[in-house]
Design a protein around this motif. Sequence first.
Motif: not given
Length: 185
Positions: A176-181
């Motif tokens: 999720a963090d990778i997708f957000h960034s």
Amino acid sequence: MNGQTLRQILSSDIIPHLDDHTTKHAAVLIVIYGEDHKIIMTQKPLSMQQHAGEISFPGGKIDASDENLLETAIRETLEEIGLAVPRQNVIGQLKPVQTRNSGFTIIPFVAMLDQITQLHPNSEVDEILHFPIIPLLQTLRDDDDPGHRSLFEAYKLTYDNKMIWGASARMLKQIADIFHSNQIL
């Protein structure tokens, strides 16, 4: 989001071993497949001694015959759900995650497949689950259960009345963090 974009943002160097020898070593395989980008997870039987009823990724502890933890993840995925994942389809890995109770450090590897064959669960799997990755990640929340928050940051995801928490949720939080960034979520 197309498969090429997903492959690009989740690709990383693969380092299939852990230098930490104070914990037990394990690996899981996060398989993303199809045009609609589903992930495969498993629900453990309630009869298991450890992690009974929990939802997790296919994987397990390293075996003496495994050359490295990537081999562990591929072997365990074949054993648990009958899915043979070619090494060239493993595109990267996430940061290692520790379990709260069983003392494992787990390397989550990420694989992408265009399609999958019919899956066959073994006795360690009660149910094979197929979650669309974006809708699943959109359910990510902090886990307020004090028992879950005792040692690590804690998250939970809920999809189709299935709750994912613990180490698996911390792995999904990394995605999720990778997708957000990358402005995907």
